[in-house]
Design a protein around this motif. Structure first.
Motif: not given
Length: 377
Positions: A12-21
């Motif tokens: 979930l956090f890998r996705d968050y880092l990739r998609l946040k910006m």
């Protein structure tokens, strides 16, 4: 285009880092991801990233050990630790392994951009071929976007719209304040189509399904999510909208209602205590004597108990959060300019300006004075 590797054992956090910006608009692209240090070494050999974002605490090989191995094999790689931990011991080890910066969870897109700005001068100069390759990729993305209606006929969502939808799901789960902007962005990606177009209609139904599914997962009853005054089911109500503008505002209102329900969930004893501690720290961070014991006393509980609750609710310690808040406030004061370093130091709870400067450099990679000079450039 600079290549970025994300290393974190939480999907979930890998996705968050990739998609946040939007990485590409800032000259970066996520070239690979890894679940642990062993996988990261293999991916690094394959993709040769310029920047690695690494979680400190991972199975098999922690971030400290991984950083050392990456530095040995790829001398010019820039490493940034991403973690919920801010203990001095970790930071000492990080400095020894040549780590350039540190992001403390939780953080937002602005803090990520600040980090990229700080590490960019340390990245290797790209060759003309590398820069051209990045521009060609962006051009290819633009061309693909221009063919979105054709892709829709084939049943495939444009890559950009797909990533926005992923960001919406993550935003709902992580209670991200930017979620409504993501919904608006998704709708506006579809506005090039005629209202009522089969493909656009399917995509809008997908956005509606996301929020209704999330509400169902959280156990919200249909009557709480759906206004009792509505005379149509959700999907019929969306189809009844006469324009993109009406559909967007109706969908935003529904998302806002679900977000409000999430915020209105009856808090547990632990979450209430955690919120009280956060509030107390926010009010007293300027006190140089502020400690975990004082926070616990301020919310009328035993300090050992509060430490456990705080760690369970947030993933980081009380001292982590105190430091995090102080550093964020200090950066705001530095951006305002025309303040003596001693005054800023005192304003954020440091009696000794020298110790404040050292703490600031450990957090941001530069001293307060250097930070001011970078901002003025």
């Amino acid at each position: 285009m600079y290549k970025v590797m994300i290393v974190d054992d939480e999907p979930l956090f890998r996705d968050y880092l990739r998609l946040k910006m939007d990485w590409q608009s800032h000259g970066f692209e996520v070239c690979c991801e890894a679940r642990d240090g062993l996988e990261a070494l293999l991916e690094a050999e394959k993709h040769q990233p310029h920047l690695a974002l690494i979680d400190i605490n991972m199975p098999f090989m922690d971030g400290i050990e991984l950083a050392g191995k990456l530095k040995d094999r790829f001398g010019r790689i820039v490493i940034v630790f991403v973690s919920g931990h801010n203990e001095f011991e970790y930071l000492q080890k990080a400095v020894r392994t040549g780590v350039q910066d540190y992001l403390l969870k939780p953080f937002n897109a602005e803090e990520m951009l600040d980090m990229l700005g700080r590490v960019r001068p340390k990245l290797p100069r790209l060759s003309r071929e590398q820069e051209t390759a990045g521009q060609a990729k962006e051009g290819g993305s633009a061309a693909a976007s221009g063919q979105s209606s054709q892709a829709g006929q084939a049943g495939q969502a444009p890559a950009e719209l797909s990533s926005i939808r992923d960001a919406i799901v993550l935003g709902l789960r992580m209670k991200d304040a930017d979620i409504l902007d993501e919904v608006r962005k998704a709708v506006r990606q579809l506005r090039g189509s005629r209202w009522g177009d089969e493909y656009a209609d399917a995509m809008m139904m997908g956005l509606l399904s996301l929020v209704l599914t999330f509400a169902g997962e959280r156990g919200f009853s249909f009557s709480r999510v759906w206004d009792s005054g509505e005379d149509k089911a959700p999907y019929d109500r969306l189809k009844a909208c006469a324009s993109w503008e009406e559909a967007e505002e109706w969908l935003i209102a529904l998302y806002r209602r679900v977000i409000q329900l999430t915020e209105d969930v009856k808090p547990t004893k632990a979450s209430s205590l955690f919120a009280a501690a956060i509030s107390y720290i926010g009010q007293h961070y300027a006190d140089a004597e502020l400690s975990a014991e004082q926070v616990a006393s301020g919310v009328y509980v035993d300090s050992s108990y509060l430490r456990r609750i705080f760690r369970k609710e947030s993933g980081y310690s009380i001292v982590d959060h105190i430091t995090h808040i102080r550093m964020k406030k200090a950066r705001i004061l530095l951006l305002e300019g025309n303040r003596r370093l001693a005054d800023i130091s005192e304003s954020v709870g440091y009696a000794d300006p020298n110790y404040f400067s050292k703490s600031f450099k450990k957090r941001f990679g530069v001293t307060p004075t250097e930070y001011e000079q970078l901002v003025k450039k």
